[in-house]
Structures are given as structure tokens and as C-alpha cells.
Design an enzyme around this catalytic site. Structure first.
Site, PDB file in Angstrom:
ATOM      1  N   GLU A  81       0.821  -1.105  -0.027  1.00  0.00           N
ATOM      2  CA  GLU A  81       0.205   0.150  -0.036  1.00  0.00           C
ATOM      3  C   GLU A  81       0.796   1.396  -0.146  1.00  0.00           C
ATOM      4  OE1 GLU A  81      -2.778  -0.280   3.311  1.00  0.00           O
ATOM      5  OE2 GLU A  81      -3.674  -2.090   2.624  1.00  0.00           O
ATOM      6  N   HIS A  97      -7.945   1.971   1.626  1.00  0.00           N
ATOM      7  CA  HIS A  97      -7.656   1.618   3.147  1.00  0.00           C
ATOM      8  C   HIS A  97      -8.435   2.580   3.855  1.00  0.00           C
ATOM      9  CE1 HIS A  97      -4.918  -0.551   5.976  1.00  0.00           C
ATOM     10  NE2 HIS A  97      -6.174  -0.372   6.658  1.00  0.00           N
TER      11      HIS A  97
END
Length: 322
Positions: A263, A282
């Protein structure tokens, strides 16, 4: 004399004011690792999120008594090492439960009804007549939801599924969740049975050595061909390469993902080109209200840990025995 605290994430004004009443606060940008490490060596505590704090970074930080993460997850820390050093690690498990469960259910609905895909289709000017079967999704109500890990968030998802959408709930967990079984008709089964019978498979487990790669090639093949995988726990709980292959070859219908192995998600990830994938950045607990509550909770955790009054939200309780 007030303790010294390193804040390595911007905090709401009222939260920083609260901390400054109890401690000297030094705001540090963790991207400047040298400055961050130097600050930790002179600190009694630290508060922040989303930054890996390795044993090397706190070597020589002999004053450090407590670390407070503004998150429920704590895989950015070596808990065993912190315990050995006598450093308390705290987290914020309760305040984000409902907002994260909302995100999970948003992924379920968006994936089933192809919300993101079709919204883009409309914006591109493709809606020129009544839609046909090519735009159909699948029902959510009355289907079977399999939840892997029925803790706080998993239980909140089960409540939405059972009471709001009349879904059948299957679950796996280290121990029975009798409350969910009573209130939501949840049935505890082995993982293989859950995979075989669920229309939606939802992961709600922490990242541990046991859960890393929990869903891989074998597990994906055990799912229904029209099933949808939902992951808003931790990215590495799923073998991403195996998932990409399963989505490409039709082993499963689709996926709703809020977390990934790496990420931010790389721009060349095949997941971004797949119409049967809903990918979010997220955002599990990312609401104004919840993130503020998390920061306040984390600040209170840190002050409580430093003055020895904290009794909850402690990750490594063994350290208290020291």
C-alpha cells in the site's frame, strides 16, 4: 517534570492540547528517519500510525516506556521485542468497530451490485437505453455470508448481515462467539466448509504468522464460482497473486478490497484493470468522527500508560508484570 512525547502523525488540535497538558510534545515527520529515531531516543512515549517501528529504531531509547498506535492493528511493531524492553504498546480497538463494519458492508453491496463499475459506465455516457442482463448484479439479502474471524468488527458485520439483510451467517474463530450465535443465528464451522457454502467470504482477522497467506490458491478453489471475496482486514492475509489469477480465470466472481499486500496499491497492479474488483484506499475507519475518536483514545492510552493507570487497550499485557 512532564514526560516527553513524540507525535509522529498530525493530531487534531484538541487532542494535541490534551497531550500538552500532560507532557512535552515534539512533532516529528517520520519520513525523516534520522530525526525520528533521534527523537525516540530522548522520549518517554510516542503516538502515531502507519509507520513501521523496528527494534533497530528504538535501540538506545532507554527512557521509552510506551508506544500508542492510532489503529486497531499493530503489525507495524515487534511486540515481543517491545515486551522484552518493558515498553507498553497500546491500540484503539473499540472506537473504530462500527465505521469499519460499515466499510465492509459497503464493499459487499458495491461488489454484488457492481456499483463502482456501473457508476463509471454511466459517467462515460454509455447509458443510452434501459439496461439489460449485461449490467445485472447479484442479490445480497438472503445469501450466506462467511466471516473469517468473528471478533468486534466481525460481530458488527454479522449484525448488519443478519438483522438488516436476513443473511445466513457462517463463521470461523478460535473460540465460539455465543452472543453472535444467539443474536444473529451465526454458525461456527471449519474454514473449508465456510469457503464451500458462502456467497460472500469476509476476512476479519489480524495479521499474524498464522493468518499471513490464509487465503491462497487452494482456498480460492474451494469457494463457489459465483462467490465474492471481501477483505478489509490486512492485505497479506490474502495471496494477492493467487487472487488475481482466480479473478482472471473465473474461479470466483469478484472481490471487494480495502487492503493490499503493498500500500498504496501500485499503479501497474492488474487489480486496477478488473471490472469485477472494487478497490478502496484502506478507508476502513476513515470517517471524520471515528478518526478523531481514535486519536483521542490513543492519546488517553498513552498518558494512562505513562502514569501507570491504563488497564485496557494494552497489546502486550505481559509487560505489566515487569
Amino acid at each position: 517534570m512532564k514526560p516527553k512525547i513524540v507525535a509522529y502523525k498530525p493530531l487534531p488540535d484538541d487532542v494535541e492540547t490534551y497531550l500538552r497538558k500532560h507532557a512535552e510534545v515534539l512533532n516529528v515527520d517520520p519520513k525523516d528517519e534520522a530525526a525520528f529515531v533521534a527523537a525516540l531516543k530522548d522520549a518517554d512515549g510516542a503516538i502515531g500510525a502507519s509507520i513501521k517501528i523496528s527494534p533497530d529504531m528504538i535501540e538506545g531509547a532507554t527512557r521509552l516506556k510506551a508506544l500508542s498506535t492510532i489503529s486497531v492493528g499493530f503489525d507495524q511493531f515487534n511486540v515481543e521485542d517491545l515486551t522484552r524492553r518493558g515498553i507498553v504498546l497500546t491500540h484503539t480497538p473499540d472506537v473504530l468497530t462500527e465505521s469499519t463494519a460499515d466499510t465492509v458492508f459497503a464493499l459487499i453491496l458495491a461488489s454484488a451490485r457492481r456499483v463502482v463499475e456501473l457508476a463509471e459506465w454511466v459517467k462515460e455516457g454509455n447509458w443510452t437505453a434501459s439496461i439489460g442482463e449485461a449490467c445485472f448484479g447479484v442479490d445480497v439479502q438472503g445469501k450466506t455470508l462467511g466471516i473469517v474471524g468473528l471478533g468486534r468488527i466481525g460481530g458488527a458485520v454479522a449484525r448488519r448481515a443478519s438483522l438488516g439483510f436476513r443473511m445466513n451467517v457462517l463463521y470461523t474463530n478460535r473460540s465460539p462467539n455465543e452472543q453472535a450465535e444467539k443474536d444473529y443465528g451465526a454458525k461456527r464451522v471449519e474454514l473449508d466448509e465456510l469457503l464451500a457454502h458462502s456467497d460472500f467470504v469476509c476476512l476479519q482477522v489480524p495479521l499474524t504468522p498464522e493468518t499471513r497467506g490464509l487465503i491462497g490458491v487452494k482456498e480460492l478453489k474451494k469457494m463457489k464460482p459465483d462467490a465474492i471475496l471481501i477483505n478489509a482486514s490486512r492485505g497479506p492475509t490474502v495471496d494477492e497473486a493467487a487472487l488475481i489469477e482466480a479473478l482472471q480465470n473465473g474461479t470466483i466472481r469478484g472481490a471487494g478490497l480495502d487492503v493490499f499486500e503493498h500500500e498504496p496499491l501500485p499503479a501497474d497492479s492488474p487489480l486496477l484493470a478488473m471490472k469485477n474488483v472494487v478497490a478502496l484506499p484502506h478507508i476502513g475507519s476513515a470517517t471524520l468522527e471515528t478518526r478523531h475518536a481514535m486519536a483521542r483514545n490513543a492519546a488517553e492510552n498513552l498518558i494512562g500508560a505513562l502514569d501507570g493507570t491504563l488497564t485496557q487497550n494494552i497489546v502486550n499485557r505481559d509487560v505489566l508484570a515487569r
